[in-house]
Design a protein around this motif. Structure first.
Motif, PDB file in Angstrom:
ATOM      1  N   GLY A  18       0.785  -1.225   0.000  1.00 14.47           N
ATOM      2  CA  GLY A  18       0.000   0.000   0.000  1.00 14.47           C
ATOM      3  C   GLY A  18       0.814   1.272   0.000  1.00 14.47           C
ATOM      4  N   ARG A  19       2.142   1.146  -0.008  1.00  8.84           N
ATOM      5  CA  ARG A  19       2.991   2.339   0.053  1.00  8.84           C
ATOM      6  C   ARG A  19       3.661   2.654  -1.279  1.00  8.84           C
ATOM      7  NH1 ARG A  19       6.332   2.364   5.770  1.00  8.84           N
ATOM      8  NH2 ARG A  19       4.552   2.212   7.194  1.00  8.84           N
ATOM      9  N   GLY A  20       3.165   2.106  -2.358  1.00  8.22           N
ATOM     10  CA  GLY A  20       3.847   2.216  -3.644  1.00  8.22           C
ATOM     11  C   GLY A  20       4.104   3.632  -4.100  1.00  8.22           C
ATOM     12  N   GLN A  21       3.113   4.525  -3.967  1.00 11.39           N
ATOM     13  CA  GLN A  21       3.296   5.891  -4.427  1.00 11.39           C
ATOM     14  C   GLN A  21       4.365   6.608  -3.619  1.00 11.39           C
ATOM     15  OE1 GLN A  21      -0.216   8.344  -4.227  1.00 11.39           O
ATOM     16  NE2 GLN A  21       0.821  10.170  -4.975  1.00 11.39           N
ATOM     17  N   ARG A  22       4.314   6.484  -2.295  1.00  8.77           N
ATOM     18  CA  ARG A  22       5.304   7.123  -1.441  1.00  8.77           C
ATOM     19  C   ARG A  22       6.687   6.521  -1.671  1.00  8.77           C
ATOM     20  NH1 ARG A  22       3.010  11.751  -0.510  1.00  8.77           N
ATOM     21  NH2 ARG A  22       0.953  11.551   0.423  1.00  8.77           N
ATOM     22  N   LEU A  23       6.747   5.208  -1.867  1.00  8.31           N
ATOM     23  CA  LEU A  23       8.018   4.540  -2.120  1.00  8.31           C
ATOM     24  C   LEU A  23       8.687   5.115  -3.362  1.00  8.31           C
ATOM     25  CD1 LEU A  23      10.119   2.269  -1.692  1.00  8.31           C
ATOM     26  CD2 LEU A  23       8.591   0.768  -3.004  1.00  8.31           C
ATOM     27  N   ALA A  24       7.928   5.264  -4.437  1.00 10.55           N
ATOM     28  CA  ALA A  24       8.495   5.808  -5.673  1.00 10.55           C
ATOM     29  C   ALA A  24       9.010   7.223  -5.467  1.00 10.55           C
ATOM     30  CB  ALA A  24       7.442   5.775  -6.779  1.00 10.55           C
ATOM     31  N   GLN A  25       8.284   8.038  -4.705  1.00 15.77           N
ATOM     32  CA  GLN A  25       8.725   9.403  -4.440  1.00 15.77           C
ATOM     33  C   GLN A  25       9.994   9.423  -3.592  1.00 15.77           C
ATOM     34  OE1 GLN A  25       5.172  10.952  -2.622  1.00 15.77           O
ATOM     35  NE2 GLN A  25       4.239  11.548  -4.570  1.00 15.77           N
ATOM     36  N   SER A  26      10.059   8.526  -2.606  1.00 16.83           N
ATOM     37  CA  SER A  26      11.239   8.462  -1.751  1.00 16.83           C
ATOM     38  C   SER A  26      12.471   8.066  -2.553  1.00 16.83           C
ATOM     39  CB  SER A  26      11.001   7.463  -0.610  1.00 16.83           C
ATOM     40  OG  SER A  26      12.139   7.351   0.198  1.00 16.83           O
ATOM     41  N   VAL A  27      12.347   7.019  -3.356  1.00 15.87           N
ATOM     42  CA  VAL A  27      13.482   6.563  -4.161  1.00 15.87           C
ATOM     43  C   VAL A  27      13.908   7.640  -5.151  1.00 15.87           C
ATOM     44  CG1 VAL A  27      14.201   4.890  -5.900  1.00 15.87           C
ATOM     45  CG2 VAL A  27      12.973   4.111  -3.857  1.00 15.87           C
ATOM     46  N   ARG A  28      12.951   8.325  -5.730  1.00 14.61           N
ATOM     47  CA  ARG A  28      13.298   9.396  -6.675  1.00 14.61           C
ATOM     48  C   ARG A  28      14.137  10.463  -5.979  1.00 14.61           C
ATOM     49  NH1 ARG A  28       8.546  10.845  -7.945  1.00 14.61           N
ATOM     50  NH2 ARG A  28       8.358   9.430  -9.721  1.00 14.61           N
ATOM     51  N   SER A  29      13.761  10.832  -4.755  1.00 11.04           N
ATOM     52  CA  SER A  29      14.513  11.858  -4.031  1.00 11.04           C
ATOM     53  C   SER A  29      15.920  11.381  -3.693  1.00 11.04           C
ATOM     54  CB  SER A  29      13.764  12.264  -2.756  1.00 11.04           C
ATOM     55  OG  SER A  29      13.782  11.238  -1.779  1.00 11.04           O
ATOM     56  N   LEU A  30      16.096  10.094  -3.456  1.00  8.62           N
ATOM     57  CA  LEU A  30      17.421   9.556  -3.161  1.00  8.62           C
ATOM     58  C   LEU A  30      18.282   9.484  -4.415  1.00  8.62           C
ATOM     59  CD1 LEU A  30      16.474   6.710  -0.651  1.00  8.62           C
ATOM     60  CD2 LEU A  30      17.329   9.006  -0.141  1.00  8.62           C
ATOM     61  N   ARG A  31      17.663   9.262  -5.552  1.00  4.21           N
ATOM     62  CA  ARG A  31      18.428   9.230  -6.809  1.00  4.21           C
ATOM     63  C   ARG A  31      18.872  10.624  -7.230  1.00  4.21           C
ATOM     64  NH1 ARG A  31      16.415   6.255 -11.776  1.00  4.21           N
ATOM     65  NH2 ARG A  31      18.484   5.345 -11.891  1.00  4.21           N
ATOM     66  N   GLN A  32      18.197  11.623  -6.745  1.00  7.38           N
ATOM     67  CA  GLN A  32      18.485  13.001  -7.151  1.00  7.38           C
ATOM     68  C   GLN A  32      19.379  13.731  -6.145  1.00  7.38           C
ATOM     69  OE1 GLN A  32      14.491  14.485  -7.687  1.00  7.38           O
ATOM     70  NE2 GLN A  32      14.345  13.696  -9.781  1.00  7.38           N
ATOM     71  N   GLN A  33      20.058  12.977  -5.303  1.00  6.98           N
ATOM     72  CA  GLN A  33      20.983  13.591  -4.354  1.00  6.98           C
ATOM     73  C   GLN A  33      22.160  14.220  -5.105  1.00  6.98           C
ATOM     74  OE1 GLN A  33      20.717  13.691  -0.741  1.00  6.98           O
ATOM     75  NE2 GLN A  33      18.636  13.294  -1.475  1.00  6.98           N
ATOM     76  N   ARG A  34      22.583  15.370  -4.636  1.00  4.68           N
ATOM     77  CA  ARG A  34      23.687  16.062  -5.294  1.00  4.68           C
ATOM     78  C   ARG A  34      25.001  15.756  -4.572  1.00  4.68           C
ATOM     79  NH1 ARG A  34      21.605  21.874  -2.976  1.00  4.68           N
ATOM     80  NH2 ARG A  34      22.978  21.982  -1.134  1.00  4.68           N
ATOM     81  N   GLY A  35      26.116  16.168  -5.157  1.00  3.82           N
ATOM     82  CA  GLY A  35      27.420  15.965  -4.545  1.00  3.82           C
ATOM     83  C   GLY A  35      28.359  15.217  -5.465  1.00  3.82           C
ATOM     84  N   SER A  36      29.630  15.221  -5.093  1.00  2.70           N
ATOM     85  CA  SER A  36      30.673  14.617  -5.931  1.00  2.70           C
ATOM     86  C   SER A  36      30.942  13.157  -5.592  1.00  2.70           C
ATOM     87  CB  SER A  36      31.980  15.408  -5.790  1.00  2.70           C
ATOM     88  OG  SER A  36      32.409  15.414  -4.426  1.00  2.70           O
ATOM     89  N   ASN A  37      30.273  12.634  -4.584  1.00  2.42           N
ATOM     90  CA  ASN A  37      30.476  11.241  -4.179  1.00  2.42           C
ATOM     91  C   ASN A  37      29.113  10.551  -4.091  1.00  2.42           C
ATOM     92  OD1 ASN A  37      31.693   8.869  -3.292  1.00  2.42           O
ATOM     93  ND2 ASN A  37      31.804   9.530  -1.158  1.00  2.42           N
ATOM     94  N   PRO A  38      28.518  10.210  -5.221  1.00  4.97           N
ATOM     95  CA  PRO A  38      27.148   9.680  -5.216  1.00  4.97           C
ATOM     96  C   PRO A  38      27.058   8.291  -4.592  1.00  4.97           C
ATOM     97  CG  PRO A  38      28.109   9.500  -7.400  1.00  4.97           C
ATOM     98  CD  PRO A  38      29.079  10.289  -6.570  1.00  4.97           C
ATOM     99  N   ALA A  39      25.866   7.930  -4.171  1.00  4.90           N
ATOM    100  CA  ALA A  39      25.618   6.578  -3.682  1.00  4.90           C
ATOM    101  C   ALA A  39      25.802   5.587  -4.823  1.00  4.90           C
ATOM    102  CB  ALA A  39      24.210   6.469  -3.115  1.00  4.90           C
ATOM    103  N   GLU A  40      26.295   4.401  -4.486  1.00  2.00           N
ATOM    104  CA  GLU A  40      26.516   3.388  -5.514  1.00  2.00           C
ATOM    105  C   GLU A  40      25.217   2.774  -5.994  1.00  2.00           C
ATOM    106  OE1 GLU A  40      29.357   0.522  -4.254  1.00  2.00           O
ATOM    107  OE2 GLU A  40      30.860   2.012  -3.726  1.00  2.00           O
ATOM    108  N   ARG A  41      24.283   2.612  -5.056  1.00  2.00           N
ATOM    109  CA  ARG A  41      23.010   2.015  -5.429  1.00  2.00           C
ATOM    110  C   ARG A  41      21.996   2.206  -4.312  1.00  2.00           C
ATOM    111  NH1 ARG A  41      24.630  -2.886  -7.579  1.00  2.00           N
ATOM    112  NH2 ARG A  41      26.680  -1.918  -7.692  1.00  2.00           N
ATOM    113  N   ILE A  42      20.760   1.902  -4.635  1.00  2.00           N
ATOM    114  CA  ILE A  42      19.656   1.922  -3.683  1.00  2.00           C
ATOM    115  C   ILE A  42      19.043   0.537  -3.691  1.00  2.00           C
ATOM    116  CG2 ILE A  42      17.419   2.946  -3.087  1.00  2.00           C
ATOM    117  CD1 ILE A  42      18.321   5.398  -4.811  1.00  2.00           C
ATOM    118  N   ILE A  43      18.994  -0.097  -2.538  1.00  2.00           N
ATOM    119  CA  ILE A  43      18.426  -1.446  -2.439  1.00  2.00           C
ATOM    120  C   ILE A  43      17.086  -1.362  -1.717  1.00  2.00           C
ATOM    121  CG2 ILE A  43      18.737  -3.783  -1.571  1.00  2.00           C
ATOM    122  CD1 ILE A  43      21.740  -3.392  -1.721  1.00  2.00           C
ATOM    123  N   VAL A  44      16.029  -1.801  -2.387  1.00  2.00           N
ATOM    124  CA  VAL A  44      14.683  -1.792  -1.822  1.00  2.00           C
ATOM    125  C   VAL A  44      14.249  -3.240  -1.619  1.00  2.00           C
ATOM    126  CG1 VAL A  44      12.294  -1.041  -2.121  1.00  2.00           C
ATOM    127  CG2 VAL A  44      14.165   0.343  -3.068  1.00  2.00           C
TER     128      VAL A  44
END
Length: 344
Positions: A18-44
Motif C-alpha cells: 500500500g505504500r507504492g506511491q510514497r516509495l516511488a517518491q522516496s526513491v526518486r529523491s534519493l536518486r536526485q541527491q547532489r554531490g561529488s560522491n554519489p551513492a553506488e546504489r539503492i536497495i529496496v
C-alpha cells in the motif's frame, strides 16, 4: 590520500503493501541527491509474506520499477530484493546484508556506509552531500564516526521517548531522518536480532530501538548527531533532512497497528504522565502494539538483557550510555558532531 579513503554509500529501504506511491517518491529523491560522491546504489527490499497483511508488496515494487523508466539521473542504480522473512522495518537492513557485504569486499580500502531511509519520506537534495562531508577523513579528523544520524531521541529506562540526550537512557537514531552506519560494525547483528525478538516479539516492530541497543550495548558505539547545535535543535533553525513525513499515517505504521488501544487511552486520560502510565498498562498485554506501549516493552526487555547479560551484550554495558548519564545537568543534547559545513 583522503580521496582514496572517501566513504562508499548504499541506501537501503524496505516497504509495506500500500505504500507504492510514497516509495516511488522516496526513491526518486534519493536518486536526485547532489554531490561529488554519489551513492553506488539503492536497495529496496520487501518480504514475500507479511506478518501483518495477507497482501504482498509486488504491486508496490512494480509501481516503483515503472516509475524508474526514463528517470534522471541514471545513477544510482535501484535494486529490488524479495526477502524470505518479514523482519518488520528492520528488513531494510537484515535482508540485504549478504549483498552489502559482497559489495564491501570489492573495495577493501574504502569504508562502506549503509544509509537507512524510509519508504514514505521525501528527502532533501543535500542529504548525501552533508553525510559525505562529515564522513570523509581530513587532516583534522582522521577517524570519521562509525554511526552518523541527522536526528536522535532518548528512550529512558522506563520507556519514555524524549529529546535526544536530555535525559539518561538509550540514544536512538531516528531512522526516518537517514542514519549512516559503517558496515563492518554490523557483524553479529542477525543473531542479536533473533535473540531480542525471542524475548520480546514486539521488538520486530521497532527497528530504531533494537538497532540502537545493538550498537550501544554490544558494540559500545554511540550514534553521532550532526544536524545542528543544541540551540538549533531546540529552535528548529536547522533544516530537516526530509519533507513532511507520512510515517504515522502510512499502511502498517506502528502507531496504527493498535489504533483502538491508543484512541481509548487518549479519550480517558489527560497529560503526558497519565498517558505514559496508560502505556505501561498496555505494554503488559503482549497484544498491544501501539508506539507508546512498544517503547515501554523495549525498555523492559533491554533491562532484562543487560541484567542477565543476554544476547552477547558487553560486560560493562549499562542502561545509559553517554556523558550526560551521571551529570547533574545535561552537558550536551546527545553526541554532537561539529565538523559539518554550513547548512544550505
Amino acid at each position: 590520500s583522503d580521496a582514496a579513503r572517501r566513504p562508499r554509500f548504499v541506501f537501503v529501504l524496505t516497504t509495506f503493501p500500500g505504500r507504492g506511491q510514497r516509495l516511488a517518491q522516496s526513491v526518486r529523491s534519493l536518486r536526485q541527491q547532489r554531490g561529488s560522491n554519489p551513492a553506488e546504489r539503492i536497495i529496496v527490499s520487501a518480504a514475500r509474506q507479511f506478518r501483518r497483511s495477507n497482501i504482498s508488496a509486488d504491486a508496490d515494487l512494480a509501481r516503483l520499477n515503472a516509475s524508474l523508466h526514463g528517470q534522471e539521473p541514471a545513477q544510482p542504480a535501484v535494486e529490488t530484493m524479495e526477502c524470505e522473512n518479514d523482519d518488520g522495518p528492520g528488513t531494510k537492513l537484515l535482508c540485504p546484508l549478504r549483498r552489502l557485504r559482497a559489495l564491501a569486499s570489492e573495495t577493501s580500502d574504502r569504508p562502506l556506509y549503509v544509509l537507512l531511509a524510509d519508504d514514505d519520506v521525501t528527502y532533501r537534495s543535500w542529504v548525501l552531500e552533508r553525510l559525505d562531508a562529515a564522513l570523509t577523513p581530513s587532516q583534522a579528523e582522521n577517524t570519521p564516526p562509525a554511526v552518523l544520524a541527522f536526528d536522535v531521541y532518548t528512550l529512558t529506562d522506563v520507556g519514555k521517548a524524549v529529546t535526544g540526550g536530555m535525559h539518561p537512557g538509550l540514544l536512538v537514531s531516528s531512522g526516518h531522518a537517514v542514519v549512516a552506519i559503517r558496515l563492518d560494525l554490523l557483524a553479529g547483528i542477525e543473531a542479536y536480532f533473533k535473540c531480542v525478538v525471542s524475548l520480546e516479539p514486539r521488538a520486530v516492530l521497532h527497528d530504531d530501538v533494537w538497532l540502537s541497543m545493538f550498537l550501544q550495548d554490544v558494540k559500545g558505539v554511540l550514534p553521532i548527531r550532526f544536524s545542528g547545535t543544541p540551540f538549533e535543535m531546540a529552535s528548529r533553525l536547522f533544516p530537516d533532512s526530509h519533507s513532511s513525513t507520512y510515517s504515522f499515517r502510512s499502511p502498517g505504521a506502528l502507531n496504527l497497528l493498535d489504533g483502538s488501544a491508543a484512541e481509548a487511552a487518549r479519550r480517558n486520560i489527560t497529560g503526558r504522565d497519565k498517558e505514559f502510565h496508560a502505556a505501561v498498562s498496555r505494554a503488559a498485554n503482549a497484544s498491544n502494539v501501539d508506539r507508546a506501549a512498544v517503547n515501554v516493552a523495549m525498555a523492559n526487555v533491554r533491562r532484562r538483557i543487560l541484567l542477565e547479560r543476554l544476547c552477547g551484550v558487553r560486560a560493562d554495558a549499562t542502561m545509559c550510555v553517554g556523558e550526560w548519564c551521571n551529570a547533574s545537568k545535561p552537558r550536551e543534547w546527545g553526541a554532537h558532531y561539529t565538523r559539518v559545513p554550513s547548512w544550505p
